[in-house]
Each structure stands twice: as C-alpha cells, then as structure tokens.
Design an enzyme around this catalytic site. Structure first.
Site, PDB file in Angstrom:
ATOM      1  CE  LYS A   1     -16.932  -6.628   3.401  1.00 32.06           C
ATOM      2  NZ  LYS A   1     -16.313  -7.914   3.766  1.00 32.06           N
TER       3      LYS A   1
ATOM      4  CG  PHE B   1      -9.712  -9.640  10.929  1.00 28.00           C
ATOM      5  CD1 PHE B   1      -8.458 -10.056  11.381  1.00 28.00           C
ATOM      6  CD2 PHE B   1      -9.956  -9.624   9.566  1.00 28.00           C
ATOM      7  CE1 PHE B   1      -7.485 -10.450  10.479  1.00 28.00           C
ATOM      8  CE2 PHE B   1      -8.984 -10.021   8.660  1.00 28.00           C
ATOM      9  CZ  PHE B   1      -7.735 -10.436   9.127  1.00 28.00           C
ATOM     10  CD  GLN B   2      -7.299  -7.231   7.276  1.00 32.96           C
ATOM     11  OE1 GLN B   2      -8.208  -6.945   6.497  1.00 32.96           O
ATOM     12  NE2 GLN B   2      -6.132  -7.699   6.867  1.00 32.96           N
TER      13      GLN B   2
ATOM     14  CG  MET C   1      22.446  12.408   3.505  1.00 37.25           C
ATOM     15  SD  MET C   1      23.645  13.514   2.718  1.00 37.25           S
ATOM     16  CE  MET C   1      22.706  14.120   1.317  1.00 37.25           C
TER      17      MET C   1
ATOM     18  CD  GLU D   1      -1.809  -2.355   1.611  1.00 36.80           C
ATOM     19  OE1 GLU D   1      -0.623  -2.640   1.884  1.00 36.80           O
ATOM     20  OE2 GLU D   1      -2.740  -3.166   1.767  1.00 36.80           O
TER      21      GLU D   1
END
Lengths: 171, 580
Positions: free
Chosen positions: B164, B114-115, B478, B52
């Site tokens: 959802k 969940f999630q 760096m 993602e």
C-alpha cells in the site's frame, strides 16, 4: 498396492539466475512441488554488480526426470542458463567441510594423522579438540567424516557442492 | 519528459498504455489508493465482481475469447487467496492474466498484519512469474514486463504484488515506456532440419494423425487457419484435446472428434493405431493418454510445443520441436510446398469403420430429457449465431464438448487442466464484455453453478445478456458416474440436496428464469432463452441416470473404451482406484 521407486543417477546442475528476491524459494519449491530430489544446494552472488547468482544443485533421478528438471528450471523467468555438469563433460567438483573432533592422548594424535593424510587443515585448536577444514570431493569428505567417527567426532558442517567445467571455456 | 506520480497513478497509466479495456476486481483496504486513482478515470472500465474467484475467471473468459490478456485487481490477504483458484486455472490452461494484488505496507510485511498473506509465496507455483514491488520507481518497468511474460511464449498468469505504501509513494514517470533489459525470449521458430525431418515423416506416413491442443488456440487464429491448410495438404485426419476444440472445424470430414477419456471411439482408436502422431500444442495429459504403457505403441511421435518442459514430460517423443504453433505450422506448410499427399485410403477406410460404431449414440427414451439431446438441440438452435460457449466442470462439460460442434477458435471456454467448478459463469461474463453483441452461453450443471452463483449480480449490474443453461440432474453427475464405476454405486455425498429454485433465483437477481421439464418444450424454451435481451438462467431438468460415454476408465488403454450400454456398475482394483 505398493509404490515402486525407480532407478536414479546423480547429476550436478549449475543454474545462473537473476539475483532477485524469492528466486531460491522458487527453485527449491519447484523441486518439492514436482517431487524432484535435492542432495545439496548452494547459492552465492557471483557478479560485480550483485545482479547474478550461481546456484549449484546436486540432484538424483532417472535420466528423463533429470531432463525434465533442466527444462523446468530453464523456463523460470529469472533463470538465465542451466548446465548439467555431469552430462556436459569433464568437470571439477568441490565441497568444503568443517569437522570438529574431541580427544586427548593417542586418539588426538591419530585424528591429526588422518587429517594430514586427507589434506585437511587445522583451523581451530584447544587442548582437547580440533576443527579441521577440508575442501574435497563429496566422496572424500564422506570418507573423512566417517573415519573421524572413530576418533572423537563432535560435529561436521558441509557447504554442499560447487562445480565447474574443466578447460578454457566458461559455463 | 517525466513527472512525479504516485505508484497507484503509475500503475493505472501503465495499464492504459498496455491497451487494457477492463479490470476485473474487488476493492479492499490494501488497494484503496489504486481504486481512488480509478475513480473518474474513464480510460479503463472496472468490472466489480462479487467474489475474487469470479474476477480471475472473468479475466480468463475475456482472455480466451479475445486473445488479449485479462487483468485482475484484488486486495491483500483474502482478496489474493480467493483469486488463487482462478490464477492456478489460468496457469494450467496457459491463459494470459496480469493479476495486481494489494499488499500491506512494506514496513508491516512479515508482522501478521491485518489482511496480510504471503501472496508471493502462495502464488509462486501457480504463476508463470510473480513480483513484489517495493519501490514505485520500479513499477512501470515491472508492469510492462508482466504483460510481456503473460502474453508471450507459453502464456500464463503473472502476479504483481504492490504494498500500500508503494501505491502512495511517488516516483518520476516518463511519457515513454521504461527502459528495461529483455530477459525473456522464448524460442518461437523451429530449426530448418526439424521441419525437414517432420515433412519427411509426414510424407511417408501411412497412418498419420494430427493431435492438436490448446496451444493452437493460444497461438492465435492464424494457427487454426494454418492447421486447416496443413491438413488439406497432407490429408491426415485431426483429433483434438478438450482445450483445442474449435481449432479445426467439427463439421469437416477429416475431423475425428475429441480424444481422451470421453473422446470418440474413432479418435482414440486412430491415436492407438497410427504410425505417425503429430502433436501440435497439446501436452499428453493423463486424461488424453489413458494407460501410458499402452498409449499409441507403434507410432513415431512429433511434438510441437512452445514449452520445452512439456516435451518428453510424460510421453517420450521421436522429434521434439520447440516453437510457436502458428510459426511452426507456417514453416511446415511452406516446406511441404507442392508435394502430393500419400494415398491414405486404407487408413481412412479403417477410420470409417471405427466411425460406424457411432460412439456418441445414446438411448432416446420417453420420459426425462436426455442431457445429450438438450446439448444437441442447443447447438442446433444457436450455431448459426456463432455463439461462445463456456462450461463448468463435470458431465455437462463433456456433453458440451461432445455434442456442440465448434468450427472456429476462441468460441469454447472451459477449465481443462485444473477442472474448476464455478468457472463457467464468470468466464461468460468476461467473454460477453470482450464480445459485445455475441451470444454467450454457460452450459452448466446444477452443482457447479452454485460455486460462483454470486456472479449473477455482476451480470445484472453490467447488463450482460449471458445465458446460463443448467443441465440439472440433481447429482454431481461425474462423481456419481465414478462412484457407479468404481464404488458399486455407493453415492457418497454426490446428491445435490436442497437445491434453490433456479427460476426464482434468476428473478431475484433481475434475470429471466426458464424451467424445462418436458422434452416437448425444449426447443421453444431454448428459443425463448436466445430471444430474451438480457441474462437468462435455464433450469433444464434432465435424466438423473444419464452417464457420459464413451469412457476410458481409469487406468485403461485407448482400446478399452466403454460405450453406452456397456455394463459399468462395479468396482476396481486399487491400482485403478489410485489413478485420478
């Protein structure tokens, strides 16, 4: 290496916002994320259709930081208007306190006498206690609570400051 | 006419109405209704990323290179948290994104389902605005407002969290955009007095400078044209931040180069010595100002910015102008009219004297390829094709900024504010999709590229001929450079151990892999990279010791620049160590 604090000023800000979920968290979080101070914060719905809330924030910081706070608040989408009452001119500020004092005999009488002098109302009584209600400026509430410490103070609850410009015009 | 539609269908319809071409996303449980709606709908093209974070950066690359908002679609919980780095990146660099996240059903919110993650809470301070939509009837107006907020004023990411059950539930959807009150009205035009004052200051300045930033790019290509016009009218030289490169052509005689920590000697000296600084769409970042109490001590400062909160945040200015860069530049050009520019020859002579220091010079040694040379050759061999360059973060990024000359806006995509390693390859994917047929090159380091290396699969799947040019010095260069400067070369964990064979890796993903080890092969290999009609990964082995100069060390002033050849190894006091 030492970290040096800077001189600060107290300012009262009123913020008119859309009354949407999370707005309080957004504003409180802005202050923490950017390291600004909150001395007190009050919020309540002020519109007929419950769409708008007015938030009063007492903050302190050096003038450039106060200016940044105003700008940062102003750019939040749900914020309609930000006013710095301290800068804007003559204004009134009030805070409400509930102060519970326990005592009997002379101490009880003295507590009541101080409350009368301060303009506090008694809103609950038992034989051994009072709950006083005082609506005043923060300074005077500080002083009232501090006096009560000597006379059986059990606890104090304060609402935080609300404020408004003097005169005919709305903010 | 209105018709009962599911939340998911309303969302897709709104995206189509907004003119969205691509959705960068990754499916998961809490966005399945939306994915089902996308199935077989050819009006939107879904670009399946591999992580993602890649979706958010790809959307950024698309947005920065096209000027249109990037759209991201990810699931709840880990989908949202993985996207957050890209959202924060877009927030810092003012990139318009609309991020759609799935959320658990409204009745499960707050139950540690969940999630489930508190996406609104987590993204509150790295989005310009965010919403949790609890009713499908509010979805259309919310999406429309999200696009408006993301793309107007100071652009930025806006997140819409959709549970959802809201995606499944139905609501009437009308054929015309939902009516909603306009509550976001950024100021774009300057007051006439402000313009008059700015013109008066410009007219009498003896040592003026334009200090321009990403705001000029964000304001659209017209702002860059107007900047060139105003420069021609006034004669003032121009420097730019990292984010603003390309707004003013790098081959112009009045171009000073980039300013700041790794900016040119002439740009930083001119900033220090100017008597009038006109900041257009830049924000006095700490990488630009160096030590604040020594920053341009004797100048009058004008700051043009669409975000009032950027003004007087770190550097107090004399004339703040809140407005859109293009609009304000247009006003300035108009009011300047036929005025004659002041004779700036003494100032120009002083600048020419600084230019003779040749601050971008670097030692040309026999042996390993100097990374600066590799970027110079890459520029020489590609600039006629007007390429889009993305970068990761680190030394290679600064070398790209210093040695690749940008002449047009929207060709330079880099993570400036947040400094996100792993930005470049997904950004190149987004840029390639938005600019088919263009040459898109990610100038990368071997460490950064590994942070989103999984996106090679995305480029393969969508047949995107992006080029990844890795300057491989086997160090987080760096970090190594700062350890040299600050910690007496104690290279704590900055060596890139156990590197993959990048050529074999390229081939494993169906890319072409090229390794360059010898300077003699540099040009031919770059040419081979350009000529290949498909994605290419180049592992260009470069000098391990090369450092990025000029450099203003942490806590130093513009006048205290280190140039190549200066002794740098050492340590610093705690005050300097504490500054980033």
């Amino acid at each position: 290496m030492k970290i040096h604090p800077t001189e600060s000023e107290r300012h009262v800000l009123t913020v008119t916002v859309d009354n949407e979920a999370g707005i309080l968290a957004k504003i409180a979080g802005l202050f923490t994320a950017r390291g600004y101070n909150i001395d007190s914060l009050t919020v309540a719905d002020i519109s007929e259709d419950h769409a708008v809330s007015r938030i009063t924030i007492v903050t302190n910081g050096p003038p450039p930081v106060i200016d940044q706070i105003m700008a940062q608040l102003d750019r939040l989408v749900p914020v309609h208007k930000v006013i710095d009452l301290t800068e804007a001119g003559p204004h009134v500020e009030r805070e409400l306190a509930l102060v519970k004092v326990r005592g009997t005999g002379a101490a009880r009488g003295e507590a009541q006498r101080i409350a009368d002098a301060a303009g506090a109302r008694v809103i609950d009584t038992t034989e051994e206690s009072f709950v006083f209600e005082l609506t005043e400026t923060s300074d005077r509430i500080d002083s009232f609570v501090s006096q009560m410490r000597e006379h059986g103070l059990v606890e104090a609850a304060r609402s935080g400051v609300v404020g408004m410009m003097r005169g005919t015009e709305g903010a | 006419m209105s018709e009962e539609r599911s939340g998911a269908a309303i969302l897709v319809e709104c995206l189509v109405r907004q003119g969205v071409e691509f959705v960068f996303g990754y499916p998961g449980g809490a966005v399945l209704p939306i994915y089902d709606e996308l199935f077989g709908d050819h009006r939107l093209r879904h670009i399946l990323v591999r992580h993602e974070a890649g979706a958010a950066h790809a959307a950024e690359g698309y947005a920065r290179s096209t000027g249109k908002p990037g759209v991201v679609l990810v699931t709840s919980g880990p989908g949202a948290t993985n996207a957050i780095t890209g959202i924060a990146d877009a927030f810092m660099d003012s990139i318009p994104l609309v991020v759609i996240t799935g959320q658990v059903a409204t009745n499960l919110i707050g139950t540690d389902a969940f999630q489930e993650a508190d996406t609104i809470g987590l993204t509150r301070h790295c989005t310009k605005h965010n919403y949790l939509v609890k009713d499908p009837a509010e979805l259309a107006a919310t999406i429309d407002e999200a696009f408006e907020i993301a793309t107007t004023g100071r652009p930025g990411p806006v997140l819409v969290d959709i549970p959802k059950n809201v995606q499944v539930a139905t609501a009437p959807m009308s054929d015309v955009p939902a009516q909603r009150p306009q509550r976001y009205r950024p100021r774009t035009t300057a007051a006439a007095e402000e313009i008059a004052e700015a013109i008066a200051l410009l007219e009498k300045a003896e040592r003026p400078i334009f200090y321009t930033g990403g705001g000029v790019i964000n304001s659209g290509p017209r702002a860059s044209e107007l900047l060139r016009e105003l420069q021609t009218l006034t004669g003032a030289p121009v420097t730019s931040t990292l984010m603003g490169l390309g707004a003013f052509p790098a081959d112009h005689p009045e171009w000073l180069g980039m300013l700041g920590m790794h900016g040119t000697f002439e740009a930083n000296m001119a900033m220090n010595q100017c008597d009038l600084m006109v900041n257009i769409g830049a924000r006095f970042d700490d990488r630009v100002t160096g030590r604040l109490d020594a920053f341009s001590p004797d100048s009058t400062k004008i700051h043009i910015d669409i975000d009032r909160a950027s003004i007087n945040k770190v550097v107090p200015v004399d004339l703040p102008i809140v407005g859109d860069c293009a609009t304000v530049l247009e006003q300035l050009v108009e009011v300047w009219g036929n005025r004659q520019p002041r004779d700036l020859s003494a100032w120009k002579a002083q600048i020419d004297d600084w230019r003779t220091r040749d601050s971008l010079a670097y030692p040309q040694r026999k042996g390993p390829i100097m990374p600066q040379l590799a970027v110079e050759r890459l520029f020489a061999l590609t600039h006629e094709r007007d390429p889009i360059i993305t970068t990761e973060v680190g030394q290679h990024q600064m070398w790209a900024a210093q040695y690749f000359g940008f002449v047009k806006p929207n060709r330079w995509l880099t993570s400036g504010g947040l400094g996100t390693m792993g930005y470049g390859m997904p950004a190149a994917i987004g840029a390639q999709l938005g600019n088919p047929g263009k040459l898109v090159i990610d100038i990368a380091g071997e460490a950064s590229i590994q942070m989103n290396i999984q996106e090679m699969g995305t480029a393969s799947q969508f047949r995107l001929p992006i080029k990844v040019f890795i300057l491989n010095n086997e160090y987080m260069g760096m970090v190594r450079q700062w350890q040299e400067l600050t910690y007496e070369s104690r290279y704590s964990n900055s060596y890139s151990d156990s590197l993959p064979d990048f050529v074999a890796l390229a081939e494993a993903y169906g890319w072409k892999g090229i390794r360059i080890e010898d300077q003699a092969d540099l040009d031919a290999s770059i040419q081979a990279m350009i000529d290949h009609d498909g994605p290419v990964m180049v592992d260009c082995r470069v000098s391990q010791e090369a450092n990025c100069f000029p450099m203003i060390p942490s806590g130093a002033a513009h006048t205290e620049m280190l140039l190549y050849g200066d002794q740098v190894e050492g340590t610093m006091d705690d005050e300097a160590k504490a500054l980033v």
